[in-house]
Design a protein around this motif. Sequence first.
Motif, PDB file in Angstrom:
ATOM      1  N   ILE A  35       0.848  -1.192   0.000  1.00 20.60           N
ATOM      2  CA  ILE A  35       0.000   0.000   0.000  1.00 20.60           C
ATOM      3  C   ILE A  35       0.883   1.242   0.000  1.00 20.60           C
ATOM      4  CG2 ILE A  35      -1.800   1.285   1.206  1.00 20.60           C
ATOM      5  CD1 ILE A  35      -2.768  -1.341   2.405  1.00 20.60           C
ATOM      6  N   GLU A  36       0.608   2.134  -0.959  1.00 24.60           N
ATOM      7  CA  GLU A  36       1.422   3.334  -1.139  1.00 24.60           C
ATOM      8  C   GLU A  36       0.750   4.550  -0.525  1.00 24.60           C
ATOM      9  OE1 GLU A  36       2.347   4.128  -5.225  1.00 24.60           O
ATOM     10  OE2 GLU A  36       3.356   6.018  -4.754  1.00 24.60           O
ATOM     11  N   ASN A  37       1.561   5.374   0.157  1.00 20.82           N
ATOM     12  CA  ASN A  37       1.056   6.654   0.662  1.00 20.82           C
ATOM     13  C   ASN A  37       0.755   7.586  -0.508  1.00 20.82           C
ATOM     14  OD1 ASN A  37       3.981   6.789   0.254  1.00 20.82           O
ATOM     15  ND2 ASN A  37       3.853   8.858   1.076  1.00 20.82           N
ATOM     16  N   LEU A  75       6.662   3.487   0.279  1.00 26.36           N
ATOM     17  CA  LEU A  75       6.810   4.897   0.654  1.00 26.36           C
ATOM     18  C   LEU A  75       7.240   5.719  -0.556  1.00 26.36           C
ATOM     19  CD1 LEU A  75       6.914   7.108   2.879  1.00 26.36           C
ATOM     20  CD2 LEU A  75       9.336   6.520   3.156  1.00 26.36           C
ATOM     21  N   ASP A  76       6.372   6.640  -0.958  1.00 28.74           N
ATOM     22  CA  ASP A  76       6.679   7.534  -2.079  1.00 28.74           C
ATOM     23  C   ASP A  76       7.148   8.878  -1.507  1.00 28.74           C
ATOM     24  OD1 ASP A  76       6.219   9.628  -4.128  1.00 28.74           O
ATOM     25  OD2 ASP A  76       5.427   7.967  -5.309  1.00 28.74           O
ATOM     26  N   THR A  77       8.365   9.295  -1.902  1.00 34.38           N
ATOM     27  CA  THR A  77       8.942  10.517  -1.319  1.00 34.38           C
ATOM     28  C   THR A  77       8.221  11.782  -1.790  1.00 34.38           C
ATOM     29  OG1 THR A  77      10.592  10.572  -3.105  1.00 34.38           O
ATOM     30  CG2 THR A  77      11.251   9.530  -1.029  1.00 34.38           C
ATOM     31  N   CYS A  78       7.784  11.799  -3.060  1.00 32.37           N
ATOM     32  CA  CYS A  78       7.023  12.952  -3.554  1.00 32.37           C
ATOM     33  C   CYS A  78       5.711  13.066  -2.802  1.00 32.37           C
ATOM     34  CB  CYS A  78       6.765  12.824  -5.059  1.00 32.37           C
ATOM     35  SG  CYS A  78       5.589  14.027  -5.724  1.00 32.37           S
ATOM     36  N   HIS A  79       5.022  11.937  -2.664  1.00 32.65           N
ATOM     37  CA  HIS A  79       3.730  11.956  -1.975  1.00 32.65           C
ATOM     38  C   HIS A  79       3.888  12.328  -0.499  1.00 32.65           C
ATOM     39  CE1 HIS A  79       2.129   8.828  -5.132  1.00 32.65           C
ATOM     40  NE2 HIS A  79       2.560   9.934  -5.684  1.00 32.65           N
ATOM     41  N   ALA A  80       4.961  11.835   0.125  1.00 27.77           N
ATOM     42  CA  ALA A  80       5.176  12.146   1.544  1.00 27.77           C
ATOM     43  C   ALA A  80       5.378  13.649   1.729  1.00 27.77           C
ATOM     44  CB  ALA A  80       6.374  11.370   2.078  1.00 27.77           C
ATOM     45  N   VAL A  84      10.523   1.726  -1.999  1.00 27.33           N
ATOM     46  CA  VAL A  84      10.524   3.189  -1.982  1.00 27.33           C
ATOM     47  C   VAL A  84      10.299   3.685  -3.404  1.00 27.33           C
ATOM     48  CG1 VAL A  84      11.946   5.250  -1.643  1.00 27.33           C
ATOM     49  CG2 VAL A  84      12.010   3.399   0.043  1.00 27.33           C
ATOM     50  N   HIS A  85       9.373   4.604  -3.559  1.00 26.09           N
ATOM     51  CA  HIS A  85       9.236   5.346  -4.806  1.00 26.09           C
ATOM     52  C   HIS A  85      10.002   6.647  -4.606  1.00 26.09           C
ATOM     53  CE1 HIS A  85       5.283   3.319  -6.372  1.00 26.09           C
ATOM     54  NE2 HIS A  85       6.350   2.559  -6.512  1.00 26.09           N
ATOM     55  N   ALA A  86      11.174   6.735  -5.236  1.00 26.98           N
ATOM     56  CA  ALA A  86      12.026   7.913  -5.077  1.00 26.98           C
ATOM     57  C   ALA A  86      11.725   8.905  -6.181  1.00 26.98           C
ATOM     58  CB  ALA A  86      13.498   7.512  -5.090  1.00 26.98           C
ATOM     59  N   ASN A  87      10.972   9.912  -5.839  1.00 32.94           N
ATOM     60  CA  ASN A  87      10.568  10.944  -6.800  1.00 32.94           C
ATOM     61  C   ASN A  87      10.747  12.306  -6.155  1.00 32.94           C
ATOM     62  OD1 ASN A  87       9.403   8.931  -8.638  1.00 32.94           O
ATOM     63  ND2 ASN A  87       7.784   8.722  -7.086  1.00 32.94           N
ATOM     64  N   ASP A  88      11.186  13.282  -6.930  1.00 31.98           N
ATOM     65  CA  ASP A  88      11.162  14.652  -6.431  1.00 31.98           C
ATOM     66  C   ASP A  88       9.766  15.213  -6.708  1.00 31.98           C
ATOM     67  OD1 ASP A  88      11.996  17.094  -5.355  1.00 31.98           O
ATOM     68  OD2 ASP A  88      13.945  16.989  -6.338  1.00 31.98           O
ATOM     69  N   ARG A 121       2.685  15.622  -8.358  1.00 27.38           N
ATOM     70  CA  ARG A 121       3.389  15.840  -9.626  1.00 27.38           C
ATOM     71  C   ARG A 121       4.865  15.529  -9.421  1.00 27.38           C
ATOM     72  NH1 ARG A 121       2.469  21.409 -12.203  1.00 27.38           N
ATOM     73  NH2 ARG A 121       3.251  22.136 -10.189  1.00 27.38           N
ATOM     74  N   HIS A 122       5.267  14.383  -9.962  1.00 28.63           N
ATOM     75  CA  HIS A 122       6.651  13.918  -9.796  1.00 28.63           C
ATOM     76  C   HIS A 122       7.594  14.702 -10.701  1.00 28.63           C
ATOM     77  CE1 HIS A 122       5.095   9.597  -8.717  1.00 28.63           C
ATOM     78  NE2 HIS A 122       4.489  10.544  -8.026  1.00 28.63           N
ATOM     79  N   THR A 123       8.836  14.841 -10.267  1.00 28.65           N
ATOM     80  CA  THR A 123       9.869  15.326 -11.174  1.00 28.65           C
ATOM     81  C   THR A 123      11.194  14.626 -10.883  1.00 28.65           C
ATOM     82  OG1 THR A 123      10.801  17.277 -12.242  1.00 28.65           O
ATOM     83  CG2 THR A 123      10.633  17.341  -9.829  1.00 28.65           C
ATOM     84  N   VAL A 181      12.295   4.715  -9.326  1.00 30.09           N
ATOM     85  CA  VAL A 181      12.023   6.106  -9.683  1.00 30.09           C
ATOM     86  C   VAL A 181      10.850   6.124 -10.665  1.00 30.09           C
ATOM     87  CG1 VAL A 181      14.390   6.897  -9.259  1.00 30.09           C
ATOM     88  CG2 VAL A 181      13.749   6.200 -11.567  1.00 30.09           C
ATOM     89  N   GLU A 182       9.899   6.984 -10.373  1.00 28.76           N
ATOM     90  CA  GLU A 182       8.718   7.155 -11.244  1.00 28.76           C
ATOM     91  C   GLU A 182       8.781   8.576 -11.776  1.00 28.76           C
ATOM     92  OE1 GLU A 182       5.981   6.427  -7.956  1.00 28.76           O
ATOM     93  OE2 GLU A 182       5.189   4.733  -9.086  1.00 28.76           O
ATOM     94  N   THR A 183       9.829   8.818 -12.539  1.00 29.11           N
ATOM     95  CA  THR A 183      10.141  10.176 -12.943  1.00 29.11           C
ATOM     96  C   THR A 183       9.985  10.318 -14.457  1.00 29.11           C
ATOM     97  OG1 THR A 183      12.439   9.433 -12.890  1.00 29.11           O
ATOM     98  CG2 THR A 183      11.661  10.722 -11.014  1.00 29.11           C
TER      99      THR A 183
HETATM  100 ZN   LIG Z   1       4.559   6.316  -6.383  1.00 27.78          ZN
END
Ligand SMILES: [Zn+2]
Length: 272
Positions: A144-146, A181-186, A210-214, A225-227, A252-254
Amino acid sequence: MSQATPPPSSLPLGAHVDQEDPIAQAAQRGADLVQIFLGDPQSYKGPVVRFEGGADALKAAAESAGVALYVHAPYPINVASTNNRIRIPGRKLLQQHLTAAAQIGAKGVVVHGGHLGKTDDAAKGFDNWRKCIDGLDMPVPLLIENTAGGDNAMARRLEAIARLWDAIGAVAGGDTVGFCLDTCHAHAGGNDLGTVVEKVRAITGRIDLVHANDSRDTFDSGADRHTNLGAGHIDPGDLADVVRAAGAPVVVETPGGEQAQAADLAWLRERL
Ligand SMILES: [Zn+2]
């Protein structure tokens, strides 16, 4: 199969890629793992394996390339919803994705926490999650993703994640449910990245991916909105610290395709 130079860190790193040939996409990026959709991410139609030769061929190709697969469930899924016509088809679609994910040998299925309407009682949503987990057959873990937005989200703020985990923990099979854990969403969801790993782990006991997204948006903006890494509003040191502290495989979902995602993975390798 040729292998890209292994990263100095031992954390597996990868990217969300096109589903037609995720193994080639992994090789292009030097990725240890890839995340894909199975079919149309915006629809309720069932999963489709678009890899040539189907599920068995994809499973074999991933194994021989040493690439781990993760599946991202379609966006319309909202198993917390109080609306039967959203909740019930969503549960069915989620089950179909878990089954299909097992057929391709995937490590897990990522699904968003979902949300309720503004005036709904949040307790209903957590209970709907409990019922969903109770009814699912999970041949692979469900992660489950935040999420970033919404006032009545099931997995945006820590308080909600705690209630969600209380609900799920009460169910047999609940330990097959993990956390992504998505960093953009967090960041956009209003969680301090300096403490989020520790706080989430105190609730869930685990971070599986981990979804590492800016983030293109500011802290607590609620926008999703990921970058590319280093190009957004997240402090670069905080982003790297989250990835390191979580100690889980990274996706990364960038935007920007092969070149930009390869650069994001290099950005991470430099800092880990
Ligand atoms: Zn994500």
